[in-house]
Structures are given as C-alpha cells and as structure tokens.
Design an enzyme around this catalytic site. Sequence first.
Site, PDB file in Angstrom:
ATOM      1  N   SER A   1     -13.607  60.006  -9.354  1.00  0.00           N
ATOM      2  CA  SER A   1     -12.893  61.634  -8.713  1.00  0.00           C
ATOM      3  C   SER A   1     -11.419  60.938  -9.692  1.00  0.00           C
ATOM      4  O   SER A   1     -10.612  62.390  -9.443  1.00  0.00           O
ATOM      5  CB  SER A   1     -12.636  61.200  -7.433  1.00  0.00           C
TER       6      SER A   1
ATOM      7  N   HIS B   1     -18.548  64.897 -13.392  1.00  0.00           N
ATOM      8  CA  HIS B   1     -17.982  64.456 -11.776  1.00  0.00           C
ATOM      9  C   HIS B   1     -18.642  65.846 -10.995  1.00  0.00           C
ATOM     10  O   HIS B   1     -18.704  66.633 -10.819  1.00  0.00           O
ATOM     11  CB  HIS B   1     -16.050  64.728 -11.713  1.00  0.00           C
TER      12      HIS B   1
ATOM     13  N   GLU C   1     -17.858  68.761 -13.213  1.00  0.00           N
ATOM     14  CA  GLU C   1     -16.706  68.495 -14.087  1.00  0.00           C
ATOM     15  C   GLU C   1     -16.951  67.780 -15.194  1.00  0.00           C
ATOM     16  O   GLU C   1     -16.572  66.542 -15.164  1.00  0.00           O
ATOM     17  CB  GLU C   1     -15.432  68.119 -13.249  1.00  0.00           C
TER      18      GLU C   1
ATOM     19  N   ASN D   1      -9.374  68.218  -9.105  1.00  0.00           N
ATOM     20  CA  ASN D   1      -8.347  67.310  -7.617  1.00  0.00           C
ATOM     21  C   ASN D   1      -7.424  67.180  -8.221  1.00  0.00           C
ATOM     22  O   ASN D   1      -6.061  67.302  -6.904  1.00  0.00           O
ATOM     23  CB  ASN D   1      -8.902  65.930  -8.079  1.00  0.00           C
TER      24      ASN D   1
HETATM   25  N1  LIG Z   1     -17.821  60.859  -2.011  1.00  0.00           N
HETATM   26  C1  LIG Z   1     -17.691  62.109  -2.576  1.00  0.00           C
HETATM   27  O1  LIG Z   1     -17.036  63.508  -1.900  1.00  0.00           O
HETATM   28  C2  LIG Z   1     -16.931  61.725  -3.952  1.00  0.00           C
HETATM   29  C3  LIG Z   1     -16.774  62.952  -4.740  1.00  0.00           C
HETATM   30  C4  LIG Z   1     -17.250  62.876  -6.442  1.00  0.00           C
HETATM   31  C5  LIG Z   1     -16.679  61.726  -6.794  1.00  0.00           C
HETATM   32  N2  LIG Z   1     -16.616  60.545  -5.897  1.00  0.00           N
HETATM   33  C6  LIG Z   1     -16.659  59.534  -6.623  1.00  0.00           C
HETATM   34  O2  LIG Z   1     -17.802  58.208  -7.203  1.00  0.00           O
HETATM   35  C7  LIG Z   1     -17.877  57.364  -6.945  1.00  0.00           C
HETATM   36  C8  LIG Z   1     -18.964  56.616  -5.238  1.00  0.00           C
HETATM   37  O3  LIG Z   1     -18.545  57.374  -4.209  1.00  0.00           O
HETATM   38  P1  LIG Z   1     -19.192  57.224  -2.749  1.00  0.00           P
HETATM   39  O4  LIG Z   1     -18.757  58.512  -2.069  1.00  0.00           O
HETATM   40  O5  LIG Z   1     -20.749  57.291  -3.051  1.00  0.00           O
HETATM   41  O6  LIG Z   1     -18.504  55.560  -3.197  1.00  0.00           O
HETATM   42  P2  LIG Z   1     -19.344  55.386  -1.360  1.00  0.00           P
HETATM   43  O7  LIG Z   1     -18.561  53.682  -0.211  1.00  0.00           O
HETATM   44  O8  LIG Z   1     -20.365  55.981  -0.545  1.00  0.00           O
HETATM   45  O9  LIG Z   1     -21.220  54.153  -2.653  1.00  0.00           O
HETATM   46  C9  LIG Z   1     -20.421  52.482  -3.670  1.00  0.00           C
HETATM   47  C10 LIG Z   1     -21.575  51.708  -3.726  1.00  0.00           C
HETATM   48  O10 LIG Z   1     -21.471  51.615  -4.362  1.00  0.00           O
HETATM   49  C11 LIG Z   1     -21.937  49.820  -4.478  1.00  0.00           C
HETATM   50  N3  LIG Z   1     -21.070  49.298  -6.059  1.00  0.00           N
HETATM   51  C12 LIG Z   1     -19.669  48.639  -5.239  1.00  0.00           C
HETATM   52  N4  LIG Z   1     -20.091  48.036  -6.315  1.00  0.00           N
HETATM   53  C13 LIG Z   1     -20.791  48.050  -7.304  1.00  0.00           C
HETATM   54  C14 LIG Z   1     -21.326  47.150  -8.252  1.00  0.00           C
HETATM   55  N5  LIG Z   1     -21.021  45.692  -8.948  1.00  0.00           N
HETATM   56  N6  LIG Z   1     -22.747  47.587  -8.806  1.00  0.00           N
HETATM   57  C15 LIG Z   1     -22.907  48.269  -7.617  1.00  0.00           C
HETATM   58  N7  LIG Z   1     -23.091  48.896  -7.103  1.00  0.00           N
HETATM   59  C16 LIG Z   1     -22.339  48.434  -6.370  1.00  0.00           C
HETATM   60  C17 LIG Z   1     -21.507  50.012  -3.081  1.00  0.00           C
HETATM   61  O11 LIG Z   1     -22.674  48.805  -2.846  1.00  0.00           O
HETATM   62  C18 LIG Z   1     -21.574  51.456  -2.657  1.00  0.00           C
HETATM   63  O12 LIG Z   1     -23.258  51.297  -2.142  1.00  0.00           O
HETATM   64  C19 LIG Z   1     -16.292  56.832  -6.579  1.00  0.00           C
HETATM   65  O13 LIG Z   1     -16.052  56.852  -8.343  1.00  0.00           O
HETATM   66  C20 LIG Z   1     -15.617  58.164  -5.845  1.00  0.00           C
HETATM   67  O14 LIG Z   1     -14.391  58.715  -6.225  1.00  0.00           O
HETATM   68  C21 LIG Z   1     -16.795  60.608  -4.681  1.00  0.00           C
END
Ligand SMILES: NC(=O)c1ccc[n+]([C@@H]2O[C@H](COP(=O)([O-])OP(=O)(O)OC[C@H]3O[C@@H](n4cnc5c(N)ncnc54)[C@H](O)[C@@H]3O)[C@@H](O)[C@H]2O)c1
Length: 295
Positions: A118, A139, A151, A189
């Site tokens: 993000s 994104h 994005e 963002n």
């Molecule tokens: N949640 C949102 O609304 C949203 C929207 C757009 C983008 N994002 C981006 O997406 C990404 C993930 O966000 P999320 O909300 O799904 O997070 P989340 O916390 O729900 O999931 C993250 C996952 O990554 C795993 N993980 C951590 N270290 C790891 C590794 N070394 N190898 C493999 N897996 C690993 C964790 O176990 C977890 O299951 C982030 O970069 C976030 O900024 C999130």
Amino acid sequence: MKNVSVIGAGTMGNGIAHLFAQNGFKVTLIDISLHQLNKALETISKNCDRQVAKNILTENQKRSLLANIAIESDLDEGVRHAELVVEAATENTELKLNIFKEIDEAAPKHAILASNTSSISITKIAKATHRDNQVIGMHFMNPVPVMKLVEVINGYSTSKEVTNTIVELSKQLGKVPCVVNDYPGFIANRILMPMINEAIYSLFEGVAGVEEIDTVMKLGMAHPMGPLQLADFIGLDVCLSILNVLHDGFGNAKYAPCPLLVNMVTAGKLGCKSGEGFYAYAAGSKDLIVSERFK
Ligand SMILES: NC(=O)c1ccc[n+]([C@@H]2O[C@H](COP(=O)([O-])OP(=O)(O)OC[C@H]3O[C@@H](n4cnc5c(N)ncnc54)[C@H](O)[C@@H]3O)[C@@H](O)[C@H]2O)c1
C-alpha cells in the site's frame, strides 16, 4: 502466463489467489504460517459459495477454481515455476526486501515480481533484486474479487514491456488498471489518507461528532462509507503507518498524523479488527454504533 505465485495468505493474499484461480491460472499460495494457509483455503471456499448463491459461479466452476490453488510454506519451492509472483505479505519494509531478495534467486529469470504494498517504495523493493526492470506494483483493493481497480505502480526502472503485460493481465482478470508512478502513497493513499486524517482532525477539534462527519461525506459526497468508518475498516494502525510514509516521504507537515489517531493506535483501538475504533463492533453484528469514547 499460466503459473502465478501469491506470497502471503492473509486478507489480500486469499483474495488475489481467488481472483487468479477463478480466471484459470494455476496459483501457488505461499505463507510461513500453515494455519493462515488453511484459513485462506476455507475463506476462499466460503467466498465461492457466496458467488454460487449469486449465480456468479456454478458448482463446477467452484470446483475447478479450488483445484487451481495449491498451498506451500516454502518460499523457494513456491516460486520455482512462477511466471508472475504477487507479494502480499505483511506491510513491513525489511520483510519485503528479504522476500524479494529470496524470490529473485529462486524464481525463473523471466518472471515478473509484483508487490501489493500500500505504501512501500516499489523502486526500493526493486533494488533488492537483480531485475529491477521486472519489478512492479500491483495494488489490489479489498475485497479483491469485488473491487474493480488495480493501481499499477511503475518503479523508477520498471520496463514499458512489463507495465504493458501487467495492464493487459489486469484487464484479463476483469479489473480496470490505472498506471501511476512510484511516489509516496502512489495515488490511492496519497489522496485517501489526508481525507481520513482531516476527518479525524475535525473530530479531535470538536467541529462535529463521528456520525455527523461520516453522514456529511456519505450523503453530501455520495461516498458509500464515511471516512471514519472507512478508517476503522482499513485499520487505524495501517492508516497511521501510511500517513507516516507520506509525512517522511514528502517532508511536508500537511501529512502529519492527527494526535488522536496516534493515541488510538497506542491504546490498541485499531478499528474493526480490534473490536473498537470510531465505532464499537460487537461480534456477529453489522450495526454501526459510535464508540462510547465519542458519544
Ligand atoms: N488489507 C487491505 O485493505 C490492503 C489493501 C491493499 C493493499 N494491502 C497490502 O497488502 C499486503 C498484505 O496485507 P494484508 O492486509 O493481507 O495483511 P495480513 O496481515 O492479513 O496478511 C499478511 C500475511 O503475510 C504472511 N507473511 C508474513 N511474512 C511472510 C513471509 N516471509 N513469507 C510469506 N508470508 C508471510 C502472514 O503470515 C500473513 O498471513 C500489505 O502489503 C498491505 O499493505 C492491504
């Protein structure tokens, strides 16, 4: 392109895996946590049931969608046959740099490496690899199967060919891609977070209450959800961390996070996921009730 590896089986990873599998790609979903992988498969299956109930998928299509997803807890093994890797692991710079270093070694040389970050610089992530022209931001928005936008973020060295491939691929997935350049917050963002921050400042300064602020933006601007409710939905810790990226990246005081937001995150009031933010969330209830703190 046929083989896609998705790293991280959390909120975004399971949605991204679902989307690719629904469109006929062979997906390897990778996470360090086996628990998260199994939970993601359960979530995907439940979300498929919802699509079947709405006649978006047939039972047969659900079966082939699920058959298109394999799970893997070993990162190197999981990306070995990938033509595209989409990284959606926890939003942490060091963690992502290590992941990209490792997948650069393990994935085929021609593979495109995308991040769903993000807010972390795509150019910085790309420099952790030896193929910075093949690294790009992809994104997706939450919930991935529903939200139309991708994005697409060009790092400083991303090649035109890679951008075009990702644009075409996004269209193939039924999404609308928008190509932007790699500056703090990209576009989504950079515009959304100052609006949320301003809504929090308005509450902090006593200009209006939670319901009033959200109602003005919902009914006056036709936003489907008010900025405070949206902040709760995104997670107040996530909002704070993105505002810090904007503040540090531009060095401009206009992005400084509101002290109320900082206080709430320190107090562990993170929004929906912690059960309380600007609103209080009771398990199993979808009612929108303003938190006692703001009544
Ligand atoms: N949640 C949102 O609304 C949203 C929207 C757009 C983008 N994002 C981006 O997406 C990404 C993930 O966000 P999320 O909300 O799904 O997070 P989340 O916390 O729900 O999931 C993250 C996952 O990554 C795993 N993980 C951590 N270290 C790891 C590794 N070394 N190898 C493999 N897996 C690993 C964790 O176990 C977890 O299951 C982030 O970069 C976030 O900024 C999130």
